[in-house]
Design an enzyme around this catalytic site. Structure first.
Site, PDB file in Angstrom:
ATOM      1  N   ASN A  64     -72.902  69.728   0.665  1.00 55.50           N
ATOM      2  CA  ASN A  64     -72.409  69.205   1.928  1.00 55.50           C
ATOM      3  C   ASN A  64     -71.023  70.309   2.192  1.00 55.50           C
ATOM      4  O   ASN A  64     -70.608  70.948   1.382  1.00 55.50           O
ATOM      5  CB  ASN A  64     -72.114  67.702   1.942  1.00 55.50           C
ATOM      6  CG  ASN A  64     -71.210  67.598   0.764  1.00 55.50           C
ATOM      7  OD1 ASN A  64     -69.821  67.825   0.635  1.00 55.50           O
ATOM      8  ND2 ASN A  64     -71.586  66.826  -0.149  1.00 55.50           N
ATOM      9  N   PRO A 120     -77.125  58.926  -8.837  1.00 53.48           N
ATOM     10  CA  PRO A 120     -76.256  57.646  -9.467  1.00 53.48           C
ATOM     11  C   PRO A 120     -75.062  57.457  -8.470  1.00 53.48           C
ATOM     12  O   PRO A 120     -74.487  58.543  -8.110  1.00 53.48           O
ATOM     13  CB  PRO A 120     -75.809  57.968 -10.651  1.00 53.48           C
ATOM     14  CG  PRO A 120     -75.788  59.540 -11.044  1.00 53.48           C
ATOM     15  CD  PRO A 120     -76.932  59.918 -10.037  1.00 53.48           C
ATOM     16  N   ASP A 121     -74.883  56.329  -8.429  1.00 56.08           N
ATOM     17  CA  ASP A 121     -73.645  55.931  -7.427  1.00 56.08           C
ATOM     18  C   ASP A 121     -72.278  55.888  -8.458  1.00 56.08           C
ATOM     19  O   ASP A 121     -72.310  55.035  -9.120  1.00 56.08           O
ATOM     20  CB  ASP A 121     -73.575  54.781  -6.449  1.00 56.08           C
ATOM     21  CG  ASP A 121     -72.493  54.573  -5.632  1.00 56.08           C
ATOM     22  OD1 ASP A 121     -71.095  54.971  -5.920  1.00 56.08           O
ATOM     23  OD2 ASP A 121     -72.803  54.240  -4.358  1.00 56.08           O
ATOM     24  N   ILE A 122     -71.489  57.029  -8.448  1.00 58.13           N
ATOM     25  CA  ILE A 122     -70.532  57.306  -9.534  1.00 58.13           C
ATOM     26  C   ILE A 122     -69.155  55.983  -9.120  1.00 58.13           C
ATOM     27  O   ILE A 122     -69.116  55.188 -10.165  1.00 58.13           O
ATOM     28  CB  ILE A 122     -69.861  58.393  -9.389  1.00 58.13           C
ATOM     29  CG1 ILE A 122     -70.903  59.504  -9.485  1.00 58.13           C
ATOM     30  CG2 ILE A 122     -68.769  58.698 -10.697  1.00 58.13           C
ATOM     31  CD1 ILE A 122     -70.389  60.776  -9.558  1.00 58.13           C
ATOM     32  N   PHE A 133     -63.501  56.281  -0.988  1.00 58.60           N
ATOM     33  CA  PHE A 133     -63.574  56.820   0.267  1.00 58.60           C
ATOM     34  C   PHE A 133     -64.819  56.559   1.135  1.00 58.60           C
ATOM     35  O   PHE A 133     -65.953  56.529   0.530  1.00 58.60           O
ATOM     36  CB  PHE A 133     -63.317  58.186   0.284  1.00 58.60           C
ATOM     37  CG  PHE A 133     -61.583  58.811  -0.102  1.00 58.60           C
ATOM     38  CD1 PHE A 133     -61.221  58.529  -1.230  1.00 58.60           C
ATOM     39  CD2 PHE A 133     -60.868  59.309   1.008  1.00 58.60           C
ATOM     40  CE1 PHE A 133     -59.897  58.587  -1.621  1.00 58.60           C
ATOM     41  CE2 PHE A 133     -59.660  59.546   0.663  1.00 58.60           C
ATOM     42  CZ  PHE A 133     -58.966  58.887  -0.591  1.00 58.60           C
ATOM     43  N   LYS A 181     -69.721  48.318  -2.858  1.00 50.75           N
ATOM     44  CA  LYS A 181     -69.593  49.198  -4.222  1.00 50.75           C
ATOM     45  C   LYS A 181     -68.852  48.243  -5.054  1.00 50.75           C
ATOM     46  O   LYS A 181     -68.837  48.810  -6.411  1.00 50.75           O
ATOM     47  CB  LYS A 181     -68.677  50.340  -3.815  1.00 50.75           C
ATOM     48  CG  LYS A 181     -69.360  51.214  -2.946  1.00 50.75           C
ATOM     49  CD  LYS A 181     -69.835  52.432  -3.277  1.00 50.75           C
ATOM     50  CE  LYS A 181     -70.083  53.438  -2.158  1.00 50.75           C
ATOM     51  NZ  LYS A 181     -70.981  54.706  -2.429  1.00 50.75           N
TER      52      LYS A 181
HETATM   53  N1  CTP Z   1     -69.789  58.073  -4.076  1.00 45.29           N
HETATM   54  C1  CTP Z   1     -69.978  58.176  -5.464  1.00 45.29           C
HETATM   55  N2  CTP Z   1     -71.007  58.234  -6.036  1.00 45.29           N
HETATM   56  C2  CTP Z   1     -72.283  58.650  -4.743  1.00 45.29           C
HETATM   57  C3  CTP Z   1     -71.762  58.483  -3.668  1.00 45.29           C
HETATM   58  C4  CTP Z   1     -70.869  58.211  -3.144  1.00 45.29           C
HETATM   59  O1  CTP Z   1     -69.013  57.773  -6.130  1.00 45.29           O
HETATM   60  N3  CTP Z   1     -73.473  58.795  -5.350  1.00 45.29           N
HETATM   61  C5  CTP Z   1     -68.578  57.547  -3.600  1.00 45.29           C
HETATM   62  C6  CTP Z   1     -67.718  58.584  -2.828  1.00 45.29           C
HETATM   63  O2  CTP Z   1     -66.983  59.477  -3.506  1.00 45.29           O
HETATM   64  C7  CTP Z   1     -66.815  57.681  -1.979  1.00 45.29           C
HETATM   65  C8  CTP Z   1     -67.649  56.454  -1.770  1.00 45.29           C
HETATM   66  O3  CTP Z   1     -68.533  56.460  -2.730  1.00 45.29           O
HETATM   67  O4  CTP Z   1     -65.585  57.357  -2.456  1.00 45.29           O
HETATM   68  C9  CTP Z   1     -68.517  56.309  -0.298  1.00 45.29           C
HETATM   69  O5  CTP Z   1     -69.347  57.228  -0.292  1.00 45.29           O
HETATM   70  P1  CTP Z   1     -70.384  57.446   1.277  1.00 45.29           P
HETATM   71  O6  CTP Z   1     -71.129  58.586   0.924  1.00 45.29           O
HETATM   72  O7  CTP Z   1     -69.478  57.252   2.365  1.00 45.29           O
HETATM   73  O8  CTP Z   1     -71.145  56.190   0.767  1.00 45.29           O
HETATM   74  P2  CTP Z   1     -72.650  55.934   0.649  1.00 45.29           P
HETATM   75  O9  CTP Z   1     -72.784  54.980  -0.481  1.00 45.29           O
HETATM   76  O10 CTP Z   1     -73.255  57.268   0.505  1.00 45.29           O
HETATM   77  O11 CTP Z   1     -72.941  55.054   2.078  1.00 45.29           O
HETATM   78  P3  CTP Z   1     -73.744  55.705   3.387  1.00 45.29           P
HETATM   79  O12 CTP Z   1     -74.134  57.204   3.138  1.00 45.29           O
HETATM   80  O13 CTP Z   1     -74.610  54.836   3.768  1.00 45.29           O
HETATM   81  O14 CTP Z   1     -72.545  56.010   4.109  1.00 45.29           O
END
Ligand code: CTP
Length: 415
Positions: free
Chosen positions: A223, A318-320, A338, A356
């Site tokens: 991205n 994974p969502d970190i 963020f 989150k």
């Molecule tokens: N983040 C993370 N790991 C991921 C995705 C997101 O740690 N796999 C963290 C980003 O660093 C940021 C926050 O989650 O602090 C929000 O990320 P964002 O991409 O805006 O949110 P999403 O959960 O992806 O939701 P959406 O795409 O529906 O906006």
């Protein structure tokens, strides 16, 4: 026009290591700016560069042996250590750092470093594994707590053939750190001992940049994140005295002096690195993590033609942020996420806060017309359980500085 360092005196300690040859260039740059440079070479350094080349560039006597009586009569090591305005150790080997951290003084370099009453700037250089070894990490922590400044190391290919952090910062980067020190204004940004340091003794973990998810050995999903906001946060964390760990995806930015860089590529690597760095007092997730990866990345380059279009199946990453925010153990006191939104910024941020499980969401509007992605400025809204605070449009570094001060207050850190 070159900045002048006229009237400034630098004592350069050249440690052993292949990077020692770069210290010759550093001397040249410093002399070009009219600084006085006196050099001490360790025994190991003289295996890599000669005393003669150092002397001819510094135009000063080179000191090498603690027990040379003539040197002691001309200028004792105590005086040597105090006659300079700044001590620079480049390259700072693992051995020199270990000696400094423990106060050992068994040669001229270590004795001088222990005897000085001046600031010390280290430019570490060593093999990746040595840099990442818990002993070096411990020593670095001790040195930082003592107010020692650092620049680098950078990551890249090393003389030993391995890849990763450990390459000495380039001479121009070391020069910039020296100039910043003498300029005074940038001093707190380098973690020096002046100014308010409410995060001294605290650990701040920051993710930054994009992640790259491989499709095959040459292609990846990515991205447009530049990493600027995360890097600015790391700089601000160092300035407030924190031990700062920057877990970064691939970006084209210099490593903030004093921050410890942990380079990663994929979301999976980022999560693993973040978890290995816990516990921390504050964790800030500024990375633009790719939401998806290719479920089965190809080991070979995909060819067009033969089998029609490649059948790319995606898997969710994974969502970190969520993993750390909802962790049963080692959850940092303050977990910050963020939110990059293009519409209903605050409403979406509120929903994200709940989803989150973090303490705070820093929301910004990344619609194309705002130019936030890859740009220099940012308008943020701080969304927490207690309400929303909207800030004016500011430079990303200023946003970072104010955010870090806000975070320090939230964990009750006092200067
Ligand atoms: N983040 C993370 N790991 C991921 C995705 C997101 O740690 N796999 C963290 C980003 O660093 C940021 C926050 O989650 O602090 C929000 O990320 P964002 O991409 O805006 O949110 P999403 O959960 O992806 O939701 P959406 O795409 O529906 O906006």
């Amino acid at each position: 026009m070159l900045t002048t360092l006229s009237g400034r005196s630098v004592l350069l300690v050249i440690g052993g290591g292949i990077a020692a040859y770069k210290s010759l260039e550093l001397i040249r740059l410093l002399k070009q700016r009219q600084a006085k440079v006196t050099a001490i070479m360790t025994k190991a350094a003289s295996e890599f560069v000669t005393e003669l080349s150092v002397a001819s560039l510094t135009k000063e006597k080179v000191y090498t042996d603690l027990f040379s009586l003539t040197d002691e009569v001309e200028m004792g090591h105590i005086e040597l250590s105090r006659s300079a305005d700044l001590l620079v150790v480049a390259p700072a080997s693992a051995d020199l750092m270990a000696k400094m951290a423990h106060g050992l003084a068994n040669d001229l370099a270590s004795t001088t470093l222990l005897a000085t009453d001046k600031k010390i700037l280290l430019a570490p250089a060593m093999n990746v594994r040595m840099w990442q070894h818990p002993a070096t990490r411990r020593n670095l922590g001790l040195l930082k707590a003592d107010g020692v400044l650092t620049v680098g190391p950078n990551d890249g290919e090393m003389a030993c053939g391995e890849y990763g952090p450990g390459r000495m910062a380039e001479p121009a980067e070391i020069l910039a750190a020296i100039e910043a020190y003498f300029a005074g204004g940038a001093l707190p940004l380098m973690g020096a001992g002046t100014g308010s340091r409410p995060l001294a003794g605290r650990k701040v973990l920051i993710t930054a940049g994009p992640t790259h998810e491989p499709i095959d050995p040459v292609r990846y999903i990515a991205n447009r994140s530049s990493g600027r906001q995360g890097y600015a946060l790391a700089e601000a964390a160092v300035a407030l005295g924190a031990e700062t760990i920057l877990v970064s995806g691939p970006v084209h930015l210099p490593i903030p002096p004093g921050a410890q860089m942990m380079p990663v590529e994929t979301a999976a690597e980022m999560l693993k690195t973040v978890e290995a760095e816990l516990p921390a007092d504050i964790a800030i997730f500024a990375a633009a993590v790719a939401d998806w990866r290719v479920a089965a990345a190809s080991g070979e380059k995909l060819k067009k033609g033969a089998g029609g279009l490649p059948d790319l199946k995606l898997a969710e990453n994974p969502d970190i942020l969520k993993t750390v925010a909802q962790a049963k153990s080692k959850r940092p006191k303050l977990v910050v996420g963020f939110a990059a939104e293009t519409q209903n910024v605050v409403e979406n941020a509120k929903a994200k806060l709940a989803k989150k499980g973090c303490d705070l969401i820093v929301a910004n509007d990344v619609s194309a017309d705002k130019g936030v992605m890859g740009g220099e400025r940012n308008t943020v809204h701080l969304v927490s359980a207690t309400g929303v605070e909207s800030w004016p449009e500011l430079d990303k570094r200023e946003v970072a500085r104010r955010l870090m001060e806000d975070f320090a207050r939230r964990i009750g850190a006092k200067a």
